[in-house]
Scaffold this active site. Structure first.
Site: not given
Length: 645
Positions: A2, A54-55, A57, A81-82, A105
């Site tokens: 994001c 937001r992207l 995933i 992040g991830e 997450d």
């Protein structure tokens, strides 16, 4: 993945609607980082507004919407992040009574902070991240960035206004800030081709450094503390290391886990494949743990002598990946140049940014997430400069100063173009690229008697950048500290340590982050898992540095999956023919940006010095391509963001 942005305004002269509009405006500049959704959260009583793009995933449902409020209502997060071990953390939190509304997450990080506090929560995370957490009870804002600096985070404290964001353009979108170029930081840019942390191109705005948290309490000034340090981690790993019975097996298992964790996504996933050691290792470990062909991507340049696409294709054929390659004309890369200032947001002059962006653009046509082999050279000691520089340092450091100066004069008797002509007589297999420039660099190195100065010289683009930037005084960081890394007797270890603290986050990771996010592509870097980094620093140097085979232990792992003949070749990298372009198709563009009148009116650079080098470049008398490229990247950036100045 994001984009995040926000502010704390202690004057609080705006209402909720105005605050939401400001935060949304800041976040909207980050739309390429998050094209799938947007959100804001505002508390006028505290003067805080958080924004997010937001992207999606993991957990593509509305339950992943941000900014997100914790279950107890106390904390609000905007997160980028991830985290790859969020399932395990979620299970642990559930055992302690936590409940979850979705499967992202983001929610796990938020509830972990609520349950354990930020310090304990972050210590458990495996991943890449940058987030802002607002504590509604204590009226405290905390910013946090991942250990290695994979994801960016900028901040500025401007009187009563505090701004933060994933990119500098998000800060510029707030009307309370008037940007001003920092001449001192600009001098650093011309030394390294990037802006070293914590500096940015703007006065009063900083990067939050890797492994750090910033805390802004009500009525107080920002304070920064470190939650993870590379140097102490490396020393601890080196001290307590007990050699594994089979270090190849141990590294193989660790890398398998790091790669497997990064293959989790609810969207299409693939990998960059150059055919080199690092990317081939990542793709091989992906394919070994996948029951269908992995999507792999590469680009090639038909007109270049060092095209790597043919090697990538051979690796892909052996592993059985679903491989996509794109051969591009030089014009495709050149067409990106006018857009660099938008994508990179501040001056950045690593010319490999161009093919990196082309690769990301190609990859995003097919997948949303791509694994990358970035970081392998720093973690496992792969740069050729480590070996030849270590040799030069060991053989010249004991020479008397007078003898070093004499040797320097001897090397400089022949000008760079003369060395180029001499080396042209050598067989191509042993002929160095830009031999004259390298001999000039060697002459400069021989004259030095400090390890810190030696390292700086290796990475210096403009000698004495204070003479180029008018009125500047160059800041000094780790590359200037003679005591830094002195605990490591091995000079190669010291270079590697400084690279991981500076060159890796500010050049390599910045390049990949901006290139991937420009096309809404998430890039994941398993070789920079902090557990892999600790493992590598715990190894004896002979497992890493063997002159005939750098990255020796990593090669042993790869040899389990690929014949060594497919990857056992000199390191190449993404090459861009800047010198030829500047004398050819880019000449008019460059000449306009480097006009003496324009440079003089700008008032930042010594126009006479720049013009002299430009004349030598176009005439072919000297090769100043990298120095001029850095000037062009700054001037094109200035043209974009300070068009009236």
């Amino acid at each position: 993945m994001c984009g995040i942005a926000g502010f704390v305004d202690r004057t609080a002269t705006w209402n909720a609607e105005e605050g939401a509009s400001l935060a949304r405006g800041m976040a909207s500049t980050l739309i390429s980082r998050g094209p799938d959704d947007d959100g804001v959260w505002v508390d006028t009583s505290s003067g805080v507004a958080l924004g997010q793009r937001r992207l999606a995933i993991v957990d593509l449902s509305p339950a992943g919407h941000q900014p997100m409020v914790s279950g107890n209502g106390r904390y609000v997060i905007t997160y980028n992040g991830e985290v790859y071990n969020f399932d395990q953390i979620r299970d642990e939190l559930t055992r302690f009574g936590a409940t979850f509304r979705g499967h992202s997450d983001t929610e796990v990080v938020l509830e972990a902070c609520a349950a354990w506090g930020i310090a304990d929560a972050v210590a458990r995370l495996i991943g890449m991240f940058a987030f802002a957490l607002w504590d509604r009870q204590l009226r405290t804002l905390t910013l946090c960035r991942d250990r290695i600096g994979i994801k960016p985070l900028y901040w500025g404290c401007l009187g009563e206004l505090f701004l933060f964001g994933s990119e500098l353009k998000s800060l510029r979108a707030h009307p309370g800030w008037v940007p001003e170029i920092d001449r001192d930081a600009l001098a650093s840019f011309f030394r390294y081709n990037y802006l070293p942390s914590p500096h940015t191109i703007y006065r009063g705005v900083r990067k939050l450094e890797p492994g750090c948290v910033l805390i802004l309490s009500e009525g107080g000034e920002p304070t920064i503390r470190t939650y993870w340090q590379l140097e102490s981690t490396a020393l601890a790993a080196r001290r307590k290391h007990a050699a594994a019975d089979d270090p190849v097996e141990a590294l193989d298992n660790l890398l398998r886990d790091a790669v497997k964790r990064r293959m989790r996504a609810d969207v299409p996933l693939g990998a960059f494949l150059s055919g080199g050691i690092d990317s081939s290792t990542v793709v091989a470990l992906m394919q070994a743990q996948c029951d269908r062909p992995v999507r792999s991507f590469t680009i090639g340049f038909q007109e270049e002598d060092h095209d790597e696409a043919v090697y990538a294709k051979a690796v892909a054929n052996h592993l059985g990946t679903d491989h996509t390659e794109l051969y591009v004309e030089p014009s495709h890369a050149r067409d990106l140049i006018p857009r660099m200032a938008d994508y990179y947001d501040e001056p950045f002059a690593d010319a490999s940014q161009l093919p990196t962006m082309l690769l990301c653009e190609l990859t995003r046509r097919h997948v949303t997430v791509a694994l990358s082999g970035d970081g392998g050279d720093e973690v496992f000691g792969g740069y050729t400069r480590y070996f030849w520089a270590d040799g030069v340092w060991r053989h010249t450091r004991w020479l008397p100063p007078g003898l070093r100066r004499a040797l320097t004069r001897m090397l400089r008797i022949i000008p760079p173009e003369g060395w180029d002509r001499l080396f042209a007589l050598a067989p191509s297999s042993i002929r160095p690229v830009r031999a004259g420039a390298k001999m000039q660099k060697l002459a400069n190195l021989v004259a030095l008697d400090s390890s810190s100065g030696f390292y700086r010289q290796l990475l210096t683009t403009w000698e004495a950048p204070e003479s180029l930037v008018l009125g500047a005084r160059e800041p000094q960081g780790p590359p200037w500290d003679e005591s830094f890394g002195c605990e490591f007797a091995n000079f190669t270890d010291r270079m590697r340590m400084i690279d991981m603290l500076t060159y890796l986050p500010e050049n390599i990771l910045t390049k990949v982050d901006r290139a991937s996010m420009a096309f809404s592509l998430e890039a994941r870097v398993p070789l920079l898992d902090h557990r892999v980094i600790a493992f590598a620093w715990g190894l004896e140097p002979n497992l890493l540095y063997q002159r005939r085979r750098p990255k020796w232990l990593l090669r042993q792992v790869l040899d389990r999956y690929l014949p060594s003949r497919l990857v056992d070749r000199p390191k190449m990298g993404f090459g861009v023919p800047i010198a030829a372009w500047l004398r050819g198709p880019l000449r008019d563009w460059a000449d306009a940006l480097l006009s003496e009148r324009r440079l003089a009116e700008g008032g930042f650079l010594d126009a006479g010095l720049v013009r002299a080098r430009w004349r030598e470049q176009v005439s072919g008398r000297r090769d100043w391509q990298f120095q001029l490229w850095s000037v062009l990247m700054f001037e094109s950036w200035r043209d974009r963001w300070f068009a009236s100045g």
